[in-house]
Every structure is written in structure tokens, then in C-alpha cells.
Design a protein around this motif. Structure first.
Motif, PDB file in Angstrom:
ATOM      1  N   LYS A 105      -6.769   6.226   2.479  1.00 33.41           N
ATOM      2  CA  LYS A 105      -5.406   5.796   2.748  1.00 33.41           C
ATOM      3  C   LYS A 105      -4.904   5.002   1.555  1.00 33.41           C
ATOM      4  O   LYS A 105      -5.658   4.312   0.876  1.00 33.41           O
ATOM      5  CB  LYS A 105      -5.383   4.918   4.010  1.00 33.41           C
ATOM      6  CG  LYS A 105      -4.034   4.297   4.340  1.00 33.41           C
ATOM      7  CD  LYS A 105      -4.146   3.387   5.554  1.00 33.41           C
ATOM      8  CE  LYS A 105      -2.816   2.701   5.838  1.00 33.41           C
ATOM      9  NZ  LYS A 105      -2.919   1.776   6.999  1.00 33.41           N
ATOM     10  N   ASN A 106      -3.596   5.105   1.290  1.00 33.06           N
ATOM     11  CA  ASN A 106      -2.987   4.392   0.164  1.00 33.06           C
ATOM     12  C   ASN A 106      -1.560   4.015   0.526  1.00 33.06           C
ATOM     13  O   ASN A 106      -0.821   4.828   1.087  1.00 33.06           O
ATOM     14  CB  ASN A 106      -2.997   5.281  -1.089  1.00 33.06           C
ATOM     15  CG  ASN A 106      -2.238   4.655  -2.245  1.00 33.06           C
ATOM     16  OD1 ASN A 106      -2.326   3.450  -2.478  1.00 33.06           O
ATOM     17  ND2 ASN A 106      -1.483   5.464  -2.966  1.00 33.06           N
ATOM     18  N   CYS A 107      -1.171   2.778   0.223  1.00 34.16           N
ATOM     19  CA  CYS A 107       0.160   2.297   0.611  1.00 34.16           C
ATOM     20  C   CYS A 107       1.069   2.000  -0.568  1.00 34.16           C
ATOM     21  O   CYS A 107       2.198   1.515  -0.366  1.00 34.16           O
ATOM     22  CB  CYS A 107       0.025   1.038   1.489  1.00 34.16           C
ATOM     23  SG  CYS A 107      -0.816   1.334   3.066  1.00 34.16           S
ATOM     24  N   GLU A 108       0.628   2.242  -1.806  1.00 33.23           N
ATOM     25  CA  GLU A 108       1.450   1.971  -2.988  1.00 33.23           C
ATOM     26  C   GLU A 108       1.557   3.226  -3.833  1.00 33.23           C
ATOM     27  O   GLU A 108       0.555   3.910  -4.075  1.00 33.23           O
ATOM     28  CB  GLU A 108       0.847   0.837  -3.823  1.00 33.23           C
ATOM     29  CG  GLU A 108       0.817  -0.512  -3.130  1.00 33.23           C
ATOM     30  CD  GLU A 108       2.211  -1.069  -2.885  1.00 33.23           C
ATOM     31  OE1 GLU A 108       3.135  -0.703  -3.642  1.00 33.23           O
ATOM     32  OE2 GLU A 108       2.372  -1.855  -1.933  1.00 33.23           O
TER      33      GLU A 108
ATOM     34  N   TYR B 173      -7.547   2.497  -3.208  1.00 27.26           N
ATOM     35  CA  TYR B 173      -7.468   3.210  -1.938  1.00 27.26           C
ATOM     36  C   TYR B 173      -8.263   2.476  -0.861  1.00 27.26           C
ATOM     37  O   TYR B 173      -9.216   1.744  -1.156  1.00 27.26           O
ATOM     38  CB  TYR B 173      -8.011   4.633  -2.071  1.00 27.26           C
ATOM     39  CG  TYR B 173      -7.140   5.561  -2.884  1.00 27.26           C
ATOM     40  CD1 TYR B 173      -5.887   5.186  -3.338  1.00 27.26           C
ATOM     41  CD2 TYR B 173      -7.584   6.848  -3.208  1.00 27.26           C
ATOM     42  CE1 TYR B 173      -5.093   6.038  -4.084  1.00 27.26           C
ATOM     43  CE2 TYR B 173      -6.807   7.713  -3.955  1.00 27.26           C
ATOM     44  CZ  TYR B 173      -5.555   7.303  -4.387  1.00 27.26           C
ATOM     45  OH  TYR B 173      -4.776   8.150  -5.134  1.00 27.26           O
ATOM     46  N   GLN B 174      -7.890   2.706   0.378  1.00 29.40           N
ATOM     47  CA  GLN B 174      -8.588   2.102   1.515  1.00 29.40           C
ATOM     48  C   GLN B 174      -9.408   3.174   2.236  1.00 29.40           C
ATOM     49  O   GLN B 174      -8.856   4.191   2.657  1.00 29.40           O
ATOM     50  CB  GLN B 174      -7.579   1.496   2.493  1.00 29.40           C
ATOM     51  CG  GLN B 174      -6.651   0.461   1.872  1.00 29.40           C
ATOM     52  CD  GLN B 174      -5.574   0.024   2.833  1.00 29.40           C
ATOM     53  OE1 GLN B 174      -5.794  -0.064   4.041  1.00 29.40           O
ATOM     54  NE2 GLN B 174      -4.390  -0.262   2.310  1.00 29.40           N
TER      55      GLN B 174
ATOM     56  N   GLY C 245       1.891   6.968  -1.857  1.00 26.77           N
ATOM     57  CA  GLY C 245       1.845   5.742  -1.071  1.00 26.77           C
ATOM     58  C   GLY C 245       2.441   5.837   0.312  1.00 26.77           C
ATOM     59  O   GLY C 245       2.806   4.808   0.897  1.00 26.77           O
ATOM     60  N   GLU C 246       2.545   7.031   0.868  1.00 30.29           N
ATOM     61  CA  GLU C 246       3.051   7.172   2.231  1.00 30.29           C
ATOM     62  C   GLU C 246       2.022   6.578   3.201  1.00 30.29           C
ATOM     63  O   GLU C 246       0.861   6.989   3.231  1.00 30.29           O
ATOM     64  CB  GLU C 246       3.303   8.637   2.558  1.00 30.29           C
ATOM     65  CG  GLU C 246       4.352   9.307   1.673  1.00 30.29           C
ATOM     66  CD  GLU C 246       5.760   8.801   1.972  1.00 30.29           C
ATOM     67  OE1 GLU C 246       5.925   8.109   3.001  1.00 30.29           O
ATOM     68  OE2 GLU C 246       6.671   9.102   1.193  1.00 30.29           O
ATOM     69  N   ALA C 247       2.448   5.633   4.017  1.00 30.80           N
ATOM     70  CA  ALA C 247       1.521   4.910   4.879  1.00 30.80           C
ATOM     71  C   ALA C 247       0.846   5.811   5.905  1.00 30.80           C
ATOM     72  O   ALA C 247      -0.269   5.533   6.347  1.00 30.80           O
ATOM     73  CB  ALA C 247       2.249   3.769   5.591  1.00 30.80           C
ATOM     74  N   TRP C 248       1.499   6.904   6.284  1.00 33.01           N
ATOM     75  CA  TRP C 248       0.940   7.794   7.296  1.00 33.01           C
ATOM     76  C   TRP C 248      -0.078   8.764   6.714  1.00 33.01           C
ATOM     77  O   TRP C 248      -0.835   9.399   7.454  1.00 33.01           O
ATOM     78  CB  TRP C 248       2.059   8.588   7.972  1.00 33.01           C
ATOM     79  CG  TRP C 248       2.906   9.368   6.993  1.00 33.01           C
ATOM     80  CD1 TRP C 248       4.077   8.976   6.424  1.00 33.01           C
ATOM     81  CD2 TRP C 248       2.631  10.673   6.456  1.00 33.01           C
ATOM     82  NE1 TRP C 248       4.571   9.926   5.572  1.00 33.01           N
ATOM     83  CE2 TRP C 248       3.692  10.979   5.565  1.00 33.01           C
ATOM     84  CE3 TRP C 248       1.608  11.587   6.620  1.00 33.01           C
ATOM     85  CZ2 TRP C 248       3.747  12.181   4.860  1.00 33.01           C
ATOM     86  CZ3 TRP C 248       1.662  12.785   5.907  1.00 33.01           C
ATOM     87  CH2 TRP C 248       2.714  13.080   5.044  1.00 33.01           C
TER      88      TRP C 248
ATOM     89  N   ARG D 247      -3.135  10.679   5.084  1.00 32.19           N
ATOM     90  CA  ARG D 247      -4.596  10.590   5.074  1.00 32.19           C
ATOM     91  C   ARG D 247      -5.145  11.782   4.302  1.00 32.19           C
ATOM     92  O   ARG D 247      -4.622  12.898   4.399  1.00 32.19           O
ATOM     93  CB  ARG D 247      -5.172  10.602   6.492  1.00 32.19           C
ATOM     94  CG  ARG D 247      -4.652   9.489   7.394  1.00 32.19           C
ATOM     95  CD  ARG D 247      -5.176   8.125   6.964  1.00 32.19           C
ATOM     96  NE  ARG D 247      -4.785   7.086   7.914  1.00 32.19           N
ATOM     97  CZ  ARG D 247      -3.653   6.405   7.853  1.00 32.19           C
ATOM     98  NH1 ARG D 247      -2.782   6.672   6.877  1.00 32.19           N
ATOM     99  NH2 ARG D 247      -3.374   5.486   8.750  1.00 32.19           N
TER     100      ARG D 247
ATOM    101  N   GLU E  96      -0.991   4.489  -7.147  1.00 28.85           N
ATOM    102  CA  GLU E  96      -2.090   3.544  -7.333  1.00 28.85           C
ATOM    103  C   GLU E  96      -3.335   4.283  -7.822  1.00 28.85           C
ATOM    104  O   GLU E  96      -3.552   5.467  -7.537  1.00 28.85           O
ATOM    105  CB  GLU E  96      -2.410   2.840  -6.018  1.00 28.85           C
ATOM    106  CG  GLU E  96      -1.482   1.685  -5.699  1.00 28.85           C
ATOM    107  CD  GLU E  96      -1.775   0.450  -6.536  1.00 28.85           C
ATOM    108  OE1 GLU E  96      -2.583   0.540  -7.469  1.00 28.85           O
ATOM    109  OE2 GLU E  96      -1.189  -0.604  -6.239  1.00 28.85           O
TER     110      GLU E  96
END
Length: 338
Positions: A122-125, A133-134, A179-182, A184, A128
Motif C-alpha cells: 500500500k502507498n499513500c503518496e 510502501y506499507q 498514491g491512491e489510498a485504496w 493494493r 514514493e
């Protein structure tokens, strides 16, 4: 005003003999991406193991952000021995990086990815680097053991999105990069280069050119290959058993005969990473380009697939020139007798 694309793409073709068959696809992909005019620039770079770069080339202050697409089968020696890790780790700390895997998903567990823990990323920016990444628990397959417990790998590894050449997998990865929060994306976690020089252990190494295997082992290897290989790859392997001279150009000709409608590079790649084919010894040197290298089936596999062979010449005089060959020596003798 005209919008100026600010993202550049560096398409990297992995090194190794099995990746040589993907050179035309890499060139075509570069042309398609460049003609879309969606990117600042599109470059094609080739890795040349064992001389791998340890870091990214220095970029100027005004350079666009570069996304790295690594076209690879993750089956080369530089993946097994971990020598590619410093290069991957350096990029992952600077820029977005993804592996475009050239083999079907069913082959991944027979490559160097087999012991790299699977994760969901997952990535929010936007744009990046991979190091930001998370990791999340991987999505569970409905056929997996319901009692198995998932756990995240230890921190400190390199997060590496891995997707196939299926166009449906590009969308989720592109959303992840932006960086789209949704979003995966499936990925793997590679160990840190300085902490574990052996990437995944020795794993499945190529069989030495002088080694022999038993007929029982050859039958086991063939059954394993036949279970996961495409029909075109199986047909190509049977044709190879009846050929005395095997190089990449010859393999392409054989594939064009037995499977003219095949997605050309994939059956060739399946054969080269099957473990049933080996490189002939004594071909090291400056002139040993992938196109010139000669291969052979393992002798026990050749016996299993290739003989007996019925030889029928296209033109005979007095009914001579054909015969039945029960081994490679008889096959060559009948062909020379003509």
C-alpha cells in the motif's frame, strides 16, 4: 496550455540467457510507451550479470521522477546468489520500482521468488520510493490451508511489487505508484543486501554440463514440467528431442513450426528455465552471446522423449534414406547416410 509529462520511465531488461528471448518485446514496449507521449522520456537499459551496477546513475536537479520497470524471470544466477540485491535496494530507496514477471504465475515458485515472503503493498503518496510502501498481509487464496497463519516478514527488507504481463495487473500497480489510498498490489519482500548476501539460498541451480541423472529422475522432471508447461512449450520440447543442434535461432524456428500462433517468447522461456535443458560446456568468453550459445536436452530426458524416432526423408531414390533410430548415434548415422 499543453500539459508536459513529468514522469520518465526506465525499462530495464534483466540479463541472462533465458531473458534474451524477451529482447524484441522490450524494444516494442519501449516504442509503445514512447509513442503514447504520456512520459517525459522512455529509456531501455540492459543488465549484464555479473557486472551489475550497485546504484542508480546520478540525475540532474531538473530531471523528472523516473519509474523503473524491471522485465525479469527472476531465475538468473544473480537472483539466486543475491548479487542483484544491492542494485534493487539502491533503487527501492530512491524511486518506484516494479518487476514485470515474464513467466506465468504458476512458475514463480520455481524461481528465486520462492522464498521471498509474499505481501500486499500500500502507498499513500504519489511517486514514493518502494522503501516508503506499507506492507499488509497477502490476500489468501481460497484453496490455501484454512489453518495456516499469516504474518508479516521482519522489517528492513526491500518491498518489491511483482506483476505479470497481464494488462489487468498494470492498473492496480499504477494506482499504487500514484498514491491512491485504496490501491493494493501484490509483492515480495527481499532481504537486505548487507544482512543476507545469499538471497534465497542456493535453491534450484542449473545442472552442470557434465552431470548425469537417472531415467527415473528424468521422468519425474518431465512430469513436473508437463504439469505446468503450456501446450506450446511441451510441443517445443518434443521437437528439441529430435534436433541435433540447438541455439536460440533454431528454437525460434522450431516454435514457429510446432506452434505458429503462440505468444512467441513465453514457450521459449518456459523451456529454458525448465531444468531439462543445459548449456554445452566450453562456451565461456567474449563471443559467447546468447544468440550463439548451444544447448542440449539432458541425455536421460532425450532418451525419454526422442527415441525411437522414425526418419522419413522427403525424397528417396530406391526406397533408401530412412530408418528407425533408437539413440542419438543411430539418428545421426541415418541422417548422414541420407
Amino acid at each position: 496550455p499543453r500539459r508536459v509529462p513529468m514522469v520518465a520511465v526506465r525499462l530495464v531488461l534483466d540479463g541472462g540467457v533465458s531473458m534474451a528471448v524477451w529482447e524484441p518485446l522490450a524494444q516494442e514496449l519501449q516504442r509503445v510507451l514512447a509513442s503514447s507521449q504520456a512520459f517525459h522520456r522512455v529509456e531501455l537499459q540492459r543488465l549484464t550479470p555479473p557486472h551489475l551496477p550497485t546504484r542508480q546513475p546520478a540525475s540532474g536537479a531538473n530531471d523528472a521522477t523516473t519509474v523503473i520497470l524491471l522485465l525479469s524471470d527472476t531465475a538468473g544466477h544473480h537472483w539466486w546468489d543475491g548479487s542483484i540485491l544491492p542494485w534493487l535496494q539502491a533503487i527501492a530507496h530512491q524511486q518506484p520500482l516494479v518487476v514485470l514477471h515474464t513467466l506465468p504465475l504458476r512458475y514463480w515458485e520455481s524461481t528465486a521468488l520462492k522464498r521471498a515472503p509474499a505481501v500486499t503493498l500500500k502507498n499513500c503518496e504519489p511517486l514514493e520510493a518502494n522503501s516508503r510502501y506499507q506492507p499488509l498481509l497477502p490476500l489468501r487464496d481460497p484453496w490455501d490451508d484454512p489453518g495456516a497463519k499469516d504474518s508479516l516478514p521482519p522489517a528492513g527488507g526491500t518491498y518489491l511489487p511483482v506483476i505479470s504481463l497481464d494488462r489487468r495487473e498494470l492498473g492496480p500497480w499504477a494506482a499504487l505508484v500514484m498514491g491512491e489510498a485504496w490501491a493494493r498490489c501484490a509483492g515480495r519482500v527481499l532481504p537486505a543486501a548487507e544482512s543476507e548476501p545469499q538471497l534465497l539460498g542456493r535453491g534450484e541451480q542449473q545442472i552442470p554440463a557434465s552431470a548425469e541423472i537417472s531415467d527415473e529422475e528424468a521422468e519425474r522432471l518431465w512430469e513436473l514440467f508437463a504439469q505446468r508447461a503450456s501446450p506450446e512449450a511441451r510441443e517445443l520440447m518434443h521437437s528439441m528431442a529430435a534436433s541435433l543442434f540447438l541455439t536460440l535461432p533454431v528454437l525460434r524456428l522450431l516454435l514457429a513450426v510446432v506452434a505458429p500462433q503462440a505468444f512467441a517468447p513465453q514457450p521459449l522461456a518456459e523451456v529454458l528455465v525448465s531444468g531439462l535443458v543445459r548449456r554445452l560446456p566450453g562456451q565461456e568468453g567474449v563471443g559467447a552471446t546468447p544468440e550463439r550459445l548451444q544447448f542440449e536436452l539432458l541425455p536421460a530426458v532425450q532418451r525419454l522423449l526422442g527415441f525411437p524416432s522414425i526418419i522419413r526423408p522427403s525424397f528417396t531414390l530406391g526406397g533408401t534414406g530412412g530408418g528407425i533410430a533408437y539413440n542419438a548415434e543411430e539418428f545421426e548415422t541415418i541422417c548422414k547416410r541420407g
